[in-house]
Scaffold this motif. Structure first.
Motif, short mmCIF file in Angstrom:
data_model
loop_
_atom_site.label_atom_id
_atom_site.label_comp_id
_atom_site.label_asym_id
_atom_site.label_seq_id
_atom_site.Cartn_x
_atom_site.Cartn_y
_atom_site.Cartn_z
N ARG A 76 2.98 -6.48 2.97
CA ARG A 76 1.57 -6.88 3.01
C ARG A 76 0.78 -5.93 2.13
O ARG A 76 0.77 -4.72 2.35
N GLY A 77 0.14 -6.48 1.14
CA GLY A 77 -0.68 -5.66 0.25
C GLY A 77 0.16 -4.83 -0.71
O GLY A 77 1.38 -5.00 -0.82
N TYR A 78 -0.51 -3.92 -1.41
CA TYR A 78 0.18 -3.11 -2.41
C TYR A 78 -0.61 -1.82 -2.64
O TYR A 78 -1.83 -1.77 -2.47
N PRO A 79 0.09 -0.76 -3.05
CA PRO A 79 -0.61 0.48 -3.40
C PRO A 79 -1.18 0.37 -4.81
O PRO A 79 -0.69 -0.42 -5.63
N GLU A 80 -2.19 1.16 -5.11
CA GLU A 80 -2.75 1.17 -6.46
C GLU A 80 -3.44 2.50 -6.73
O GLU A 80 -3.88 3.18 -5.82
N PHE A 81 -3.49 2.85 -8.01
CA PHE A 81 -4.17 4.06 -8.47
C PHE A 81 -3.75 5.28 -7.66
O PHE A 81 -4.57 6.00 -7.10
#
Length: 218
Positions: A76-81
């Protein structure tokens, strides 16, 4: 009134500081799988953004499928930056070696900062892994070499990728549309780059019956 304004300013500063701190604490390399996003370049180049991307969209650059990015993803979702020890800027001599699959430094740099920074890899290793991921995929010839406009259903485009790639399942791929035009094909890969299912990505895919596939500009 003045007190309310000052309180609002203080609260906004607090939230901005907290958000920045949270971004710095996001762990790198902590994700479940990759999404390889293949962009249909003629759709991008036909829009306003393409006017500012001559490396990708000049008439002597007849790109079709290019790599939009290799994205670390969670169920579910994703990591970023994510914060890491690598520089934010990708050196041009490194990036240009990948112009055959990601044809601009702007694209490469943005993908590194937003997604590659969360991969747990160095810039060089992330870009090399991106190329390896693309090499795992066989592109359907009738789309990848088309010289004129085509129209398929979203399901038919998926089927063409499934037929060309044994082991790829319907739950491992999603079509993205920009209006009624093909925008991207997104394929889910395990960390070892084998095919794997991805319910959330698949669920968000385009399902329309007529997807236009424009040819490269001439």
């Amino acid at each position: 009134m003045v007190c309310r304004i000052l309180s609002a300013v203080i609260m906004a500063l607090f939230l901005a500081t907290a958000s920045a701190a949270n971004a710095q604490e996001r762990p790198t390399g902590n994700f479940d799988f990759y999404v390889l996003s293949l962009s249909w370049s003629p759709t991008f180049c036909a829009g306003n953004r393409g006017k500012d991307s001559p490396d990708q969209c000049a008439t002597d650059k007849p790109f079709r499928f290019i790599v939009h990015g290799l994205w670390p993803q969670n169920e579910r979702g994703y990591p970023e930056f994510c914060a890491n020890t690598q520089p934010r800027r990708v050196p041009e001599d490194l990036g240009r070696a990948y112009f055959d699959i990601m044809p601009s430094m702007g694209l490469i740099g943005h993908q590194w900062r937003k997604h590659g920074s969360c991969s747990g890899l160095s810039q060089e290793a992330y870009l090399q892994t991106t190329r390896e991921a693309l090499n795992k995929i066989k592109l359907p010839a009738d789309i990848a070499t088309a010289s004129g406009p085509l129209t398929f259903s979203a399901a038919a485009i998926e089927d063409k990728f499934l037929d060309a790639n044994p082991g790829l399942r319907p739950e491992s791929i999603a079509i993205s549309c920009e209006g009624n035009r093909l925008e991207e094909v997104r394929i889910c890969l395990a960390k070892d780059l084998s095919f794997r299912t991805c319910a959330e990505v698949d669920r968000k895919g385009c399902t329309i019956n007529r997807v236009n596939v424009p040819p490269p500009a001439r």
